[in-house]
Design a protein around this motif. Structure first.
Motif, PDB file in Angstrom:
ATOM      1  N   VAL A  80       0.830  -1.205   0.000  1.00 18.07           N
ATOM      2  CA  VAL A  80       0.000   0.000   0.000  1.00 18.07           C
ATOM      3  C   VAL A  80       0.863   1.255   0.000  1.00 18.07           C
ATOM      4  O   VAL A  80       0.591   2.216  -0.739  1.00 18.07           O
ATOM      5  N   TRP A  81       1.900   1.271   0.811  1.00 25.10           N
ATOM      6  CA  TRP A  81       2.758   2.455   0.874  1.00 25.10           C
ATOM      7  C   TRP A  81       3.439   2.715  -0.466  1.00 25.10           C
ATOM      8  O   TRP A  81       3.574   3.870  -0.876  1.00 25.10           O
ATOM      9  N   ASN A  82       3.858   1.676  -1.153  1.00 26.70           N
ATOM     10  CA  ASN A  82       4.492   1.868  -2.455  1.00 26.70           C
ATOM     11  C   ASN A  82       3.484   2.335  -3.512  1.00 26.70           C
ATOM     12  O   ASN A  82       3.788   3.184  -4.349  1.00 26.70           O
ATOM     13  N   GLU A  83       2.278   1.793  -3.448  1.00 25.92           N
ATOM     14  CA  GLU A  83       1.264   2.138  -4.447  1.00 25.92           C
ATOM     15  C   GLU A  83       0.729   3.562  -4.268  1.00 25.92           C
ATOM     16  O   GLU A  83       0.351   4.211  -5.254  1.00 25.92           O
ATOM     17  N   THR A  84       0.668   4.040  -3.039  1.00 23.61           N
ATOM     18  CA  THR A  84       0.069   5.349  -2.757  1.00 23.61           C
ATOM     19  C   THR A  84       1.081   6.482  -2.708  1.00 23.61           C
ATOM     20  O   THR A  84       0.694   7.656  -2.584  1.00 23.61           O
ATOM     21  N   GLY A  85       2.363   6.162  -2.790  1.00 23.89           N
ATOM     22  CA  GLY A  85       3.388   7.192  -2.657  1.00 23.89           C
ATOM     23  C   GLY A  85       3.787   7.472  -1.225  1.00 23.89           C
ATOM     24  O   GLY A  85       4.641   8.336  -0.976  1.00 23.89           O
ATOM     25  N   ALA A  86       3.185   6.755  -0.265  1.00 25.37           N
ATOM     26  CA  ALA A  86       3.503   6.995   1.138  1.00 25.37           C
ATOM     27  C   ALA A  86       4.953   6.665   1.460  1.00 25.37           C
ATOM     28  O   ALA A  86       5.602   7.378   2.246  1.00 25.37           O
ATOM     29  N   ALA A  87       5.488   5.592   0.875  1.00 28.51           N
ATOM     30  CA  ALA A  87       6.866   5.195   1.179  1.00 28.51           C
ATOM     31  C   ALA A  87       7.840   6.314   0.829  1.00 28.51           C
ATOM     32  O   ALA A  87       8.725   6.659   1.628  1.00 28.51           O
ATOM     33  N   GLU A  88       7.683   6.889  -0.353  1.00 30.02           N
ATOM     34  CA  GLU A  88       8.582   7.965  -0.763  1.00 30.02           C
ATOM     35  C   GLU A  88       8.371   9.208   0.100  1.00 30.02           C
ATOM     36  O   GLU A  88       9.333   9.902   0.473  1.00 30.02           O
ATOM     37  N   ALA A  89       7.125   9.508   0.449  1.00 30.50           N
ATOM     38  CA  ALA A  89       6.845  10.655   1.311  1.00 30.50           C
ATOM     39  C   ALA A  89       7.459  10.471   2.694  1.00 30.50           C
ATOM     40  O   ALA A  89       7.959  11.426   3.301  1.00 30.50           O
ATOM     41  N   LEU A  90       7.457   9.245   3.183  1.00 29.97           N
ATOM     42  CA  LEU A  90       8.036   8.974   4.500  1.00 29.97           C
ATOM     43  C   LEU A  90       9.555   9.079   4.468  1.00 29.97           C
ATOM     44  O   LEU A  90      10.170   9.503   5.452  1.00 29.97           O
TER      45      LEU A  90
END
Length: 231
Positions: free
Chosen positions: A104-114
């Protein structure tokens, strides 16, 4: 000097105050009056049953706000996800399924934002899967029929992490990590590994707990992590 801050908690109960010393450290590391908190219950498939307890803890420690971001239902663009994450002073990721969390984090852009939040000095924290996610790899029982597997994570700390290490089942990490490219960090319930501006140290809850290093450079020999071990 830039501050880069992570508090990765192996596990433990929240409702009885057992983990209060760890939460105090999380809030202290924000280094501001009344910091804001963003909770990410992604690993728990965005179930919010425990959010009231988390909110009570953080608000009781003087935080100004507590917000929950459910990435599987919010329907936000990557830019909106980034704005939500970067607007918080403290991010706390909950436990659950690490493989699902990273998907989910990779698909939503959350990983990069974090990753950007880390560089900006936001306090990144969490428990179990929400602790493993900050490392290069995590060791979780999210495989088929509850089997253990390694999951590639956000990649902010150069170790393979295992939570709940006081449990016999999770100690399967000891032989499993020997096949990996990273040294292992194993956190018992009640124990957290803190990373602050290049330095590592443990913090424990009321009932204590131990953080262990399985050192790849020394045939994965186990030793207790203290304020000197990784520094």
């Amino acid at each position: 000097m830039d501050k880069r801050r992570i508090v990765a908690l192996g596990g433990g109960g929240f409702e009885d105050g057992e983990m209060l010393p760890v939460f105090k450290k999380i809030v202290e590391l924000a280094e501001k009056n009344a910091p804001s908190v963003l909770s990410l219950p992604t690993a728990g498939h965005d179930h919010t049953d425990g959010e009231a307890t988390l909110e009570q803890i953080f608000m009781g420690l003087g935080c100004s706000s507590f917000k929950t971001l459910t990435l599987t239902t919010a329907g936000l663009s990557p830019e909106e996800v980034k704005n939500e994450i970067l607007s918080a002073d403290i991010i706390f990721a909950g436990g659950g399924n690490l493989e699902f969390l990273m998907k989910v984090w990779n698909e939503t852009g959350a990983a990069e934002a974090l990753r950007e939040a880390f560089v900006q000095g936001k306090v990144l924290s969490g428990v179990s899967s929400g602790a493993m996610c900050w490392f290069d790899e995590g060791y979780d029982d999210c495989g088929e029929n509850g089997s253990f597997m390694f999951v590639e994570c956000v990649g902010l700390l150069p170790y393979c992490n295992c939570p709940h290490f006081e449990s016999l089942g999770w100690q399967s990490f000891i032989p499993a990590v020997r096949r990996r490219a990273y040294s292992g960090i194993a956190c018992e319930n009640g124990a957290a590994l803190c990373y602050v501006d290049g330095k590592y140290f443990p913090v424990t809850g009321v009932k204590g707990g131990t953080v262990w290093l399985l050192d790849r450079e020394n045939n994965f020999k186990m030793s207790i992590v203290d304020g000197e071990t990784l520094n």
